[in-house]
Design a protein around this motif. Structure first.
Motif, short mmCIF file in Angstrom:
data_model
loop_
_atom_site.label_atom_id
_atom_site.label_comp_id
_atom_site.label_asym_id
_atom_site.label_seq_id
_atom_site.Cartn_x
_atom_site.Cartn_y
_atom_site.Cartn_z
N ALA A 65 0.82 -1.21 0.00
CA ALA A 65 0.00 0.00 0.00
C ALA A 65 0.85 1.26 0.00
CB ALA A 65 -0.92 -0.01 1.21
N CYS A 66 2.16 1.13 -0.18
CA CYS A 66 3.03 2.31 -0.18
C CYS A 66 2.68 3.23 -1.35
CB CYS A 66 4.49 1.88 -0.29
SG CYS A 66 5.07 0.90 1.12
N VAL A 67 2.86 4.52 -1.14
CA VAL A 67 2.52 5.51 -2.16
C VAL A 67 3.44 5.42 -3.37
CG1 VAL A 67 2.60 8.01 -2.59
CG2 VAL A 67 1.37 7.13 -0.61
N SER A 68 4.70 5.06 -3.14
CA SER A 68 5.64 4.96 -4.25
C SER A 68 6.50 3.72 -4.11
CB SER A 68 6.53 6.20 -4.34
OG SER A 68 7.42 6.25 -3.23
N ARG A 69 7.04 3.28 -5.24
CA ARG A 69 8.02 2.18 -5.25
C ARG A 69 9.18 2.58 -6.14
NH1 ARG A 69 6.14 -3.85 -6.44
NH2 ARG A 69 5.77 -3.78 -4.18
N TRP A 70 10.40 2.45 -5.60
CA TRP A 70 11.61 2.87 -6.29
C TRP A 70 12.58 1.71 -6.40
CZ3 TRP A 70 12.26 8.40 -6.99
CH2 TRP A 70 11.32 9.18 -6.31
N GLN A 71 13.42 1.78 -7.41
CA GLN A 71 14.60 0.92 -7.50
C GLN A 71 15.75 1.79 -8.00
OE1 GLN A 71 14.20 -2.71 -9.79
NE2 GLN A 71 15.92 -3.65 -8.74
N ILE A 72 16.82 1.82 -7.23
CA ILE A 72 17.95 2.70 -7.51
C ILE A 72 19.17 1.86 -7.86
CG2 ILE A 72 19.27 4.68 -6.69
CD1 ILE A 72 16.25 5.12 -6.57
N THR A 73 19.76 2.13 -9.01
CA THR A 73 20.97 1.42 -9.40
C THR A 73 22.12 2.43 -9.53
OG1 THR A 73 20.35 1.61 -11.74
CG2 THR A 73 19.74 -0.41 -10.62
N PRO A 74 23.32 2.03 -9.14
CA PRO A 74 24.45 2.98 -9.16
C PRO A 74 24.97 3.20 -10.57
CG PRO A 74 25.20 0.83 -8.42
CD PRO A 74 23.70 0.71 -8.59
N LEU A 75 25.48 4.40 -10.81
CA LEU A 75 26.19 4.74 -12.03
C LEU A 75 27.60 5.18 -11.66
CD1 LEU A 75 23.50 6.86 -13.95
CD2 LEU A 75 24.17 4.49 -14.41
N PRO A 76 28.57 4.98 -12.56
CA PRO A 76 29.94 5.41 -12.25
C PRO A 76 29.99 6.91 -12.00
CG PRO A 76 29.90 3.98 -14.18
CD PRO A 76 28.48 4.33 -13.88
N SER A 77 30.63 7.31 -10.92
CA SER A 77 30.80 8.74 -10.65
C SER A 77 31.92 9.30 -11.52
CB SER A 77 31.11 8.97 -9.17
OG SER A 77 32.30 8.31 -8.81
N ALA A 78 31.93 10.61 -11.64
CA ALA A 78 32.96 11.26 -12.46
C ALA A 78 34.33 11.11 -11.80
CB ALA A 78 32.62 12.74 -12.64
N THR A 79 35.35 11.01 -12.61
CA THR A 79 36.71 10.93 -12.08
C THR A 79 37.19 12.31 -11.66
OG1 THR A 79 37.65 11.21 -14.29
CG2 THR A 79 37.28 8.95 -13.53
N VAL A 80 37.99 12.35 -10.62
CA VAL A 80 38.60 13.59 -10.12
C VAL A 80 40.11 13.38 -10.11
CG1 VAL A 80 38.78 15.19 -8.19
CG2 VAL A 80 36.57 14.13 -8.72
N ASP A 81 40.82 14.19 -10.89
CA ASP A 81 42.27 14.05 -11.01
C ASP A 81 42.65 12.62 -11.40
OD1 ASP A 81 42.62 16.70 -10.30
OD2 ASP A 81 42.77 16.24 -8.16
N ASP A 82 41.89 12.07 -12.35
CA ASP A 82 42.10 10.72 -12.88
C ASP A 82 41.90 9.62 -11.83
OD1 ASP A 82 42.73 11.70 -15.42
OD2 ASP A 82 44.84 11.97 -14.87
N LEU A 83 41.25 9.97 -10.71
CA LEU A 83 40.94 8.98 -9.68
C LEU A 83 39.46 8.63 -9.75
CD1 LEU A 83 42.96 10.47 -6.68
CD2 LEU A 83 43.62 8.56 -8.16
N PRO A 84 39.12 7.37 -10.06
CA PRO A 84 37.70 7.00 -10.18
C PRO A 84 37.06 6.82 -8.81
CG PRO A 84 39.08 5.07 -10.51
CD PRO A 84 40.03 6.25 -10.34
N GLY A 85 35.73 6.98 -8.81
CA GLY A 85 34.95 6.62 -7.63
C GLY A 85 34.88 7.64 -6.52
N ILE A 86 35.43 8.86 -6.72
CA ILE A 86 35.39 9.83 -5.63
C ILE A 86 34.62 11.09 -6.03
CG2 ILE A 86 37.56 9.02 -4.65
CD1 ILE A 86 38.93 11.42 -5.89
N GLY A 87 33.97 11.05 -7.18
CA GLY A 87 33.17 12.20 -7.61
C GLY A 87 31.79 12.18 -6.96
#
Length: 242
Positions: free
Chosen positions: A174-196
């Motif tokens: 009976a919940c008003v909404s139903r969501w499903q969230i999947t991760p996307l790669p974050s932007a690279t910072v100084d060529d380091l992935p995963g910290i954007g």
């Protein structure tokens, strides 16, 4: 459609929403921070005093759902009220809340041993109007139980988030909404992935009297903003292929 007919339909829709327990609550911070999600909700207003359900089939979806809820809670916690977080197997690491400008000391964590105890605690907590929101980590939920929770929040006007981590069956609630969230790669910072800035693909599978949809969203500077995929010209594509 004439303006008169449009006004009649708008009035009928408002009456239906009111009969279904939907109450318009002004929250300018919340409305400004929702970005493109705003127009999916009835009257372009995120339903407060309602139960919102998040389905997480895989561990990475659980982490993404917790992050996305962190953004929503950031927008909700403009007042001084606290959030209660209930779980029998808590997946949240409290210091991570600071990544969404949330103070862990404004959260009350209730960790119990059994799912039935978590359900009881969730039911009782949602009746407490002193809270701004309640989060419950419960993998399984029957329609009867979800209906009881929805009735509780309609009375107290507390906003409830139900995180269903690796549910045995999904079923109908009976919940008003139903969501499903999947991760996307974050932007690279100084060529380091995963910290954007965190990014997600947000699937709003169901929203009462709203418009379900899918968006690529990023949490930036205290708000949700759309993520646009880069557009490559034919010349750029040929250069990359060469």
């Amino acid at each position: 459609m004439s303006q008169q007919k449009a006004d009649i339909l708008a009035g009928l829709q408002a009456d239906i929403l009111r009969l279904q327990g939907f109450k318009t609550v002004q929250n300018t911070v919340l409305e400004a921070g929702l970005g493109p999600l705003k127009h999916a909700f009835p009257n372009a207003t995120f339903p407060l005093g309602a139960m919102h359900e998040f389905i997480a089939v895989r561990p990475e979806e659980t982490a993404a759902a917790i992050g996305f809820m962190g953004g929503l809670l950031n927008l909700l916690m403009s007042s001084n009220r606290a959030v209660l977080w209930i779980s029998s197997t808590r997946m949240l690491f409290p210091p991570a809340l600071k990544g969404f400008d949330l103070s862990p000391d404004r959260f009350i964590f209730v960790d119990v041993q059994k799912e039935k105890d978590a359900l009881w605690a969730l039911d009782e907590a949602l009746k407490c109007s002193a809270l701004v929101a309640v989060v419950g980590e419960l993998p399984n939920m029957s329609f009867t139980h979800s209906r009881r929770l929805q009735l509780a929040v309609e009375e107290s006007q507390v906003t409830g988030f139900l995180l269903r981590n690796q549910p045995r069956t999904i079923g109908t609630t009976a919940c008003v909404s139903r969501w499903q969230i999947t991760p996307l790669p974050s932007a690279t910072v100084d060529d380091l992935p995963g910290i954007g800035f965190p990014k997600w693909r947000v699937h709003l599978q169901r929203i009462r009297n709203g418009k379900p949809g899918t968006w690529d969203i990023q949490w930036t500077d205290g708000r949700f903003v759309p993520v646009y995929q880069p557009v490559f010209t034919i010349q750029q594509t040929q250069q990359q292929a060469g």
